[in-house]
Write a protein that holds these residues in place. Structure first.
Motif, PDB file in Angstrom:
ATOM      1  N   LYS A 222       0.825  -1.208   0.000  1.00  0.00           N
ATOM      2  CA  LYS A 222       0.000   0.000   0.000  1.00  0.00           C
ATOM      3  C   LYS A 222       0.866   1.267   0.000  1.00  0.00           C
ATOM      4  CE  LYS A 222      -3.667   0.222   2.627  1.00  0.00           C
ATOM      5  NZ  LYS A 222      -4.590   0.133   3.772  1.00  0.00           N
ATOM      6  N   SER A 223       2.073   1.179   0.533  1.00  0.00           N
ATOM      7  CA  SER A 223       2.935   2.344   0.642  1.00  0.00           C
ATOM      8  C   SER A 223       3.902   2.499  -0.528  1.00  0.00           C
ATOM      9  CB  SER A 223       3.752   2.275   1.942  1.00  0.00           C
ATOM     10  OG  SER A 223       2.912   2.279   3.070  1.00  0.00           O
ATOM     11  N   PHE A 224       4.345   1.375  -1.097  1.00  0.00           N
ATOM     12  CA  PHE A 224       5.436   1.426  -2.069  1.00  0.00           C
ATOM     13  C   PHE A 224       5.039   1.071  -3.505  1.00  0.00           C
ATOM     14  CE2 PHE A 224       7.687   1.126   1.914  1.00  0.00           C
ATOM     15  CZ  PHE A 224       8.831   1.884   1.716  1.00  0.00           C
ATOM     16  N   TYR A 225       3.981   0.292  -3.684  1.00  0.00           N
ATOM     17  CA  TYR A 225       3.704  -0.300  -4.994  1.00  0.00           C
ATOM     18  C   TYR A 225       2.662   0.523  -5.742  1.00  0.00           C
ATOM     19  CZ  TYR A 225       3.057  -4.058  -8.405  1.00  0.00           C
ATOM     20  OH  TYR A 225       3.001  -4.800  -9.553  1.00  0.00           O
ATOM     21  N   GLY A 226       3.066   1.160  -6.844  1.00  0.00           N
ATOM     22  CA  GLY A 226       2.212   2.062  -7.587  1.00  0.00           C
ATOM     23  C   GLY A 226       0.832   1.525  -7.927  1.00  0.00           C
ATOM     24  N   PRO A 227       0.712   0.312  -8.522  1.00  0.00           N
ATOM     25  CA  PRO A 227      -0.620  -0.209  -8.842  1.00  0.00           C
ATOM     26  C   PRO A 227      -1.517  -0.356  -7.613  1.00  0.00           C
ATOM     27  CG  PRO A 227       1.036  -1.381 -10.096  1.00  0.00           C
ATOM     28  CD  PRO A 227       1.785  -0.504  -9.138  1.00  0.00           C
ATOM     29  N   ALA A 228      -0.953  -0.775  -6.479  1.00  0.00           N
ATOM     30  CA  ALA A 228      -1.748  -0.895  -5.256  1.00  0.00           C
ATOM     31  C   ALA A 228      -2.153   0.480  -4.734  1.00  0.00           C
ATOM     32  CB  ALA A 228      -0.974  -1.658  -4.187  1.00  0.00           C
ATOM     33  N   ILE A 229      -1.243   1.416  -4.801  1.00  0.00           N
ATOM     34  CA  ILE A 229      -1.554   2.773  -4.348  1.00  0.00           C
ATOM     35  C   ILE A 229      -2.694   3.359  -5.179  1.00  0.00           C
ATOM     36  CG2 ILE A 229      -0.658   5.137  -4.218  1.00  0.00           C
ATOM     37  CD1 ILE A 229       2.096   3.843  -3.575  1.00  0.00           C
ATOM     38  N   ASN A 230      -2.631   3.182  -6.496  1.00  0.00           N
ATOM     39  CA  ASN A 230      -3.695   3.686  -7.357  1.00  0.00           C
ATOM     40  C   ASN A 230      -5.026   3.017  -7.055  1.00  0.00           C
ATOM     41  OD1 ASN A 230      -2.621   5.746  -9.035  1.00  0.00           O
ATOM     42  ND2 ASN A 230      -1.436   4.224 -10.132  1.00  0.00           N
TER      43      ASN A 230
END
Length: 274
Positions: A222-230
């Motif tokens: 949730k903090s580092f991975y772009g696809p998850a953040i989006n």
């Protein structure tokens, strides 16, 4: 020492695809967790000193640096300037000489048959149009040259995580093929069916000992991975949806975490250009 090459693309990259990787800090994730995949793919590829090598969707440069350390002439290409800058800094710190190009994997700014080997570790699999990306990888590889890829498998932890967040990712086009399909032997072989022979594949796992609890693993993505953040940004106004995705990712992490160690399955694909 590094060589700065002109940043150019033959075709303007998709803005939304770029935006998928800009949030968070994928470079740190690649350096801290995924770094072993670079030397693994390089070793499997059979690339030798003096070979001309293109690293497609190079990210933070794990493959590029392994090849450069062995004496190959390497160009690292990626769609996201932030990742290329991180890779440049790492290479400079190691005193490695590489070329750099901002490039869309679906429209590589290189001539036909320009490279002895074209490599990609957890990179080209994220190009939205799979067949176009495969055709480009093959186009820039010389006859009898090597194409070598590492992709997450659909059945492994990472493939299942991508499936879990996929319904919530706003940058995906309706009907877009799933990136994890590159980790299927039949699917990736079919993408290259008109370009290669002497196909070899094998599955293995990356051992990850960074996470003490499933919640720590979930929050790391949730903090580092772009696809998850989006994905989480897209559902931020729906607390129930956020809670449901949190629970799904926590349970998935719990399934793979044993005594502080996880195993993330990947597929290595090696082929010879016809």
């Amino acid at each position: 020492m590094t060589i700065d090459m002109p940043i150019s693309v033959r075709q303007a990259p998709t803005t939304t695809h770029r935006e998928m990787w800009a949030p968070g800090d994928y470079a740190s994730m690649a350096n801290e967790v995924l770094a072993p995949l670079g030397p693994i793919l390089f070793s499997a590829s059979g690339v030798r000193s003096g070979d001309r090598v293109l690293d497609v969707a190079a990210g933070s440069g794990n493959v590029s640096m392994a090849a450069a350390m062995a004496g190959a002439h390497v160009i690292a290409s990626d769609l996201t300037p932030e990742l290329l800058r991180s890779a440049q800094a790492r290479a400079a710190a190691e005193g490695l000489e590489l070329g750099w190009r901002e490039a869309n994997a679906e429209a590589l700014p290189f001539g036909a048959a320009e490279f002895d080997a074209v490599l990609s570790a957890i990179g080209v699999m994220f190009a939205p149009r799979h067949q176009r990306a495969a055709d480009e990888v093959a186009r820039v590889c010389r006859r009898r040259g090597t194409i070598a890829l590492i992709s997450w498998t659909p059945e492994g932890f990472y493939g299942r995580l991508l499936s879990a967040i996929r319904p919530y990712r706003p940058t995906l086009q309706p009907g877009a093929p799933h990136e994890m399909w590159w980790g299927s032997e039949d699917y990736v072989s079919d993408l290259f069916r008109n370009h290669v022979n002497d196909i070899r594949t094998r599955r293995d796992s990356l051992k990850v000992d960074k996470f003490d609890t499933p919640e720590v693993c979930r929050d790391y993505f949730k903090s580092f991975y772009g696809p998850a953040i989006n994905a989480y940004r897209n559902i931020a106004d729906d607390p129930e949806c956020v809670a449901a995705l949190d629970a799904e990712l926590t349970e998935l992490s719990r399934e793979y975490l044993e005594d502080g160690v996880m195993e993330w399955e990947y597929l290595i694909f090696i082929a010879r250009k016809i």
